[in-house]
Enzyme design. Sequence first.
Site, PDB file in Angstrom:
ATOM      1  CG  LEU B 188      -2.227  -0.845   0.982  1.00 32.95           C
ATOM      2  CD1 LEU B 188      -3.201  -0.616   2.126  1.00 32.95           C
ATOM      3  CD2 LEU B 188      -2.921  -0.559  -0.357  1.00 32.95           C
ATOM      4  CG  ASP B 189       4.424   2.450   2.140  1.00 31.73           C
ATOM      5  OD1 ASP B 189       3.397   2.824   2.726  1.00 31.73           O
ATOM      6  OD2 ASP B 189       5.522   2.277   2.706  1.00 31.73           O
ATOM      7  CG  HIS B 190       5.104   0.175  -4.203  1.00 29.64           C
ATOM      8  ND1 HIS B 190       6.093   1.122  -4.292  1.00 29.64           N
ATOM      9  CD2 HIS B 190       5.734  -1.002  -3.986  1.00 29.64           C
ATOM     10  CE1 HIS B 190       7.275   0.537  -4.150  1.00 29.64           C
ATOM     11  NE2 HIS B 190       7.083  -0.744  -3.953  1.00 29.64           N
TER      12      HIS B 190
END
Lengths: 419, 426
Positions: B188-190
Amino acid sequence: MTTDTHARALAGIRVLDCSDPKGHFTGKLLAGLGADVIQIEPPGGSPGRAIGPFLDDQPGLERSLYWWHYAGGKRSVVLDLYSDDGLDVFLQMAESADVVLETWQPGRDRPFDPLALAEHLPELVVLSLTPFGQTGPWRDFSWSDAVGLALGGPMGSCGYDNIPGTPPIRPTEHHASHIAGYYAATGICAALYERQSSGLGQHLDVSMHECMGFTIESSAPWALYEQHPLIRQAGRHAGPQPTEPWQYPTADGRLINIFGMPRSEASWLSLVAFIQSKGLGDRLSDVELLDGRKRQLGLQQPSVAMMLADIAEFIAANEAEEIYAGAQAAGAAWSIIRTPDECLSDEHWHARGFFVDVEHEEHGRTVTFPGAPYVLSETPWQHGRRAPLLGEHTSDLLCGELGLSTEELAMLVAAGVAQ
Amino acid sequence: MTPTEAGDGIPDSAEWRAPLDGVRVIDFTWIVAGPTCTRLLGDLGAEVIRVENEQTLDSIRFGRPHPNGFDPPNSSGMFNWLDRNKRSITINARHPDGLALIKQLIRVSDVLVENYSSRILENWGLSYAEQCAENPQIIYVSLSGFGHSGPQRDYSTWGPTAQALSGLTSMSGLPEAPEPAGWGYSYLDHMAGFTAAAAITAALRHRRETGQGQWIDLSQVETGMALTAGATLDFTVNDRRYRQTGNPPGNRAVWPQSAPHNTYPTAGDDNWIMITCTSDAEWERFCEISDHPHWRSDSRFATLPARLRHEDELDEQIGSWTAGQDGRALMQRLQAADVPAGVVQNGLDLVVNDPQMHAREWTATRDHPIIGEHLTDGLQIRFSRTPAHRDRAAPVLGEANHYVFSDLLGLSDTQIAELHENGALG
C-alpha cells in the site's frame, strides 16, 4: 443519489474502453474521475460479467458483483469488433473519442492495430494495457492475474517462513490489474494533459509485467544493487535476513500487527504505560529499551526479543479493538488485521464517506460499495450510475449520436454485430 | 520512431518533451508512499524538488543496501531507486525564514505533495488555505494513513498497518495456517503513491482546463479498501463474511472459478510454477501436454465443478508431475500449448533471469556521484511521442540549493549565506 453539481477532473473526456477484465479497473478509475467511459462489449457480454461473486450466488449477465463494481459509472455498447460492420461503427465512434483503451495481446487475433489507430487519429490517446507489452518473447504468453503476479515479482515476496515447504502466496483480488490499472490511468491523464498544449494524442504501451516489477519495494534495490534475493516471511516484509514476527494473537481470537513501534521516547513511555495499566509488561520498563535503537525490529536483538515477549503476552490477554485504540492513542501505528467486511464497522470510514450506496433498481436494492480512493476537493470522485446492463447504451450511442437509423441498428442487431 | 522500441525511447532530438514537462512539484515526502508518487511524476517529466532538512532526514537515506559502502545521506541504494529524477534542497520549515522561502517556492510551483501525519503541515503554517494564499492554483496532496478528516485522523500507519486495516492482509494466505501471509512488503505504500499520481495528473488536466487547483486528501487505508470489492460486496450484498472455511484460499482461484489454479513445485530448492486453467479448453490442452491425457476423461476432473470438488487430488497429481521438472522449461512447454503458466519470480529473477525484461531493456546503467555505476529499473508507461525518462539519479542532499534559491527564487549569495547562518537553510 443526491444531485451533485461539482465539476469532474475528466469532464468532457470520452473513453472507448475495449478492455477485457485486465483493463476494467483502468476504465473504472477514469469513470471515477468523471470521464464518459463506454465499455465496448462483445456480443454475449464482457467476460467480466462471468466473474463472481454473484448476487445470491446465482450467476447471470446482470448478477456479477465484480461487474457491478468494476463497470460502475460506465456505459455499455455491444459491438462485434471482429465484424467489418462492427469495426466500422467503432472507428466512427473513435473519431469523436479522446481515449481508446485496449487489452489485446499484440500477436493474437485483435480487431485493430492500436498503433495504426493512433496514427490514423492523431488527436486520440490510445493505450494498450497488455500482460507483457507490445514487444518481447513473452508478449503473447497466455495469462491470468495469478500467473501475472507470479512472473511479475509481487508473489515472490509473500508467503510463510514458519511453515516448511509452503509455496509463495499470491494475494487475492485481481492485483495485477490493480497495479497496472493505476499506471494506465496515470499515463492516460498525463497524455491528456500534454494534449492540452500540443493538440496531439499518442500511443501508450503499458506492460503489466513491468508495472509489477517496480511494485515490490525493497526486493528491487536488493536485486538491482546487490543481486541479493529476499527471504519471504509470514505477515511481514521479506528481507535479506530473518526478522522477528509482527502478528500476534489476541484474547478474542484476532491478530494485531505491531510493526509501527514508537520511535520517540515519549511515545514509547506512553505505550508502556498503556500496557502496564493492564497489569502486564514489567520488563518494558527496562532502561535499555529507552534507547530507540534497542527497540528497533529486524536486527534480532536480545532487547527486542524481551520486548516482544512481553508485548505478545499483553496482546494475548486483551481484546483486539482495545489494544488497537490504546496503542494508536499512545502513538504506536499498530493495527488489527481486519477482514474486508469488518471495515464496514469502523465509524471513521463512514465519517469520511468512503462507502457509497448505489441504486440497482432492477434488483430493487441499494448496494454499498467501496468508494473513493482519493478525496478531491473540487472535482470529487464518483461511483456514477450503477454498472450498465448489457448493451444498455447501444442505441443511445449508435442512433442518438452516430446518427444510425433504427432500421440500420436493427440490421446490425439481426446480424449479431450489435446488441 | 516506433512507440515500442526497447529501451528508454528518448529521441536524440533536443525537442524531446515528456508529458509533464513544465510541471513543478514541491516534494515533502519520505519513506516509500510519497516518494513512489513523486518518482512516477519525475519519470513523466515533472521537476520534482524534494524539500529536506538535515536534522530530520528521510530514513530511506539510511536504508539498505549501500552498494558502495555505508556513507549516508547519499549512499543508499534504496533511496537512489525510489528517488531518481528528483532534485533536493535543504530548508528548515520550522524556522520562520525557512517557511517564508517555502511559501515563495509555492508561488512558482504547481503541486505540493506530502505524506506526513495529518497535522504536520498545518502545524508548520502550511495548511491548504495557507498554501492557497500564496498560490490559489496549487494542487495540494496530503497522503496520510487515515486522511485529514474523521474521528481517527490522528491515528498513523505504515504500509503493513494500512494493509492489515484495509482487509488486504487477511486475504492472502493458506487456509489452514494460524495467520495470514499477507504482503511481504509495503504494497500500500506503492499503491497509495500511484493513487496520488493518478489524482494529480487528473487534477493538472482539470486545472489546465479551468484554472482551478484543489486539495487531494488521501488515506492510505482507503486506497487499500478500494481494492477489496469482491469480498466487500459479497458481504454487503450476500451477507457473507470473509472469515470462513477455505479463506484465505492459498493460491487457488477465487473468481473467476478455475481449476487447476495453484502453485506446483519444480526442480531445485523452493522453485514453483503457477498453473491456471481458466477454461475447459485450457484444461484439455494442459492434459494433452502433460503426458497424462487420461486426466481429461477421469470423471473427477472432466468438468470444472468436478475439478473443484476434487481439487486436493487434482493438485496432488499435478504436483507429482511437475516436481523434478525444470520450471522454466515447463513454463515454455505449457505456454507453447497456450496454457497460462508462469514460474514464481522474485526481484532478482526480474533483473537477471527474465528474457522479457531483458528484451525490453527494463534495466539500464546509470551513474551516481557516491554509489557509482548502478542499474536503474524500467519505465512502466511507454509513450510514443512524449517518452518518460530515467536519466537522473537520486539527488545528493541539497544539490539543487543554488538552482532553487538563486535561479528560481532570486536570492543573492549574501542572502543565502545569512539564511544558512540563522538556521533557516540546511
